[in-house]
Design an enzyme around this catalytic site. Structure first.
Site: not given
Ligand code: AMP
Length: 280
Positions: A30-31, A37, A147-148, A150, A153, A185, A187
């Site tokens: 989600m950028g 990421h 990513g683990e 989540d 997910q 994150s 966030r």
């Molecule tokens: P998101 O943009 O938050 O939807 O995340 C996109 C992908 O990046 C998802 O597969 C997340 O699980 C992964 N991700 C987000 N944060 C981390 C992190 N700190 N370490 C590893 N993977 C991550």
């Protein structure tokens, strides 16, 4: 690195690029990209001939309108990071492009979605599954990286892929953390200075739980962790120890069973999640 906003152009660019036998790796995001990421993208680039990343703030996976509105959007800085990580193409569609019609699909992931994030964020995993299925249909990857961080997910996406043919291999990637242990994150940038200073306590609590796994009764350890975080100022939504495969609550320590601890808690108006494998 190509940046594309439409499905039509994505498909024609991919078919021109994909030579016989070449593999495609895909990282949906989600950028507001960070090192977590980028690690996924680097791994995709290492393991595939072609690497694609999507950037799409998926409105239908947000159960909280304020969270959707405040979600950071930083395409300008995301693009150079992806280029550097070896990404070949970024797909950054509008919501109209992905959802030209109202969404009607309803997935049922059974017990996997009835706990933790699924229980506390109604509709969230359905929104995730709808968008990931559409993105897989557009990109047609051989491997997709999640990513683990989540973890639930990741398990839901594995279940989604199990029902697809052809299905990409779903590759789990370890959580990338800040130096103080806070899971990266998008966030995190919404945390105030005091909240940011407190946030690594989630990781520190998980570490203590890991060190006590197998020695202290499960329920006692869960309530110790919940109390510790609550006393420090977190609003704890859940702290659960669960089977890693089914995500169902663990009653007693079972030797040989793969187990993880999971938590979601709020600092001010920011919701943070984290989890850790427990070895005992
Ligand atoms: P998101 O943009 O938050 O939807 O995340 C996109 C992908 O990046 C998802 O597969 C997340 O699980 C992964 N991700 C987000 N944060 C981390 C992190 N700190 N370490 C590893 N993977 C991550």
């Amino acid at each position: 690195m190509k940046v594309i906003h439409t499905i039509g152009e994505t498909k024609s660019w991919l078919s021109a690029q994909k030579s016989a036998g070449a593999t495609t790796g895909f990282v949906p995001t989600m950028g507001a990209l960070h090192e977590g990421h980028i690690e996924l993208v680097r791994r995709s680039s290492r393991e595939n001939d072609l690497s694609v990343c999507s950037i799409f703030v998926n409105p239908i996976q947000f159960n909280n309108p304020e969270d959707l509105e405040k979600y950071p959007r930083t395409l300008e800085t995301d693009i150079p990071m992806l280029r550097e990580a070896g990404c070949h193409m970024v797909f950054a569609p509008s919501a109209k492009e992905i959802y030209p019609e109202p969404v009607t699909e309803q997935y049922d992931f059974g017990a996997l979605e009835r706990v933790m994030e699924g229980e506390h964020r109604p509709g969230h995993f359905n929104g995730v599954a709808v968008v990931v299925k559409r993105l897989f249909g557009i990109i047609e990857p051989d491997r997709a990286y999640f990513g683990e961080k989540d973890y639930q997910q990741f398990r839901i996406i594995q279940a989604l892929a199990a029902g697809m043919s052809p299905a990409p291999v779903i590759v789990p990637c370890p959580t990338v953390r800040e130096a103080d242990g806070l899971a990266m994150s998008s966030r995190n940038r919404r945390l105030g200075a005091e909240e940011r200073a407190l946030a690594p306590m989630i990781y520190l609590t998980l570490i203590v739980v890991k060190s006590r796994a197998g020695k202290v009764p499960v329920a006692e350890l869960e309530s110790w962790a919940t109390d510790r975080l609550a006393t420090a100022g977190f609003n704890v939504e859940y702290f659960k120890i669960a089977h890693a495969a089914t995500l169902q609550p663990l009653e007693n320590w079972e030797p040989g069973e793969r187990v993880r601890a999971f938590t979601a808690c709020w600092l001010g108006n920011v919701r943070l999640i984290d989890n850790m494998e427990l070895i005992f």
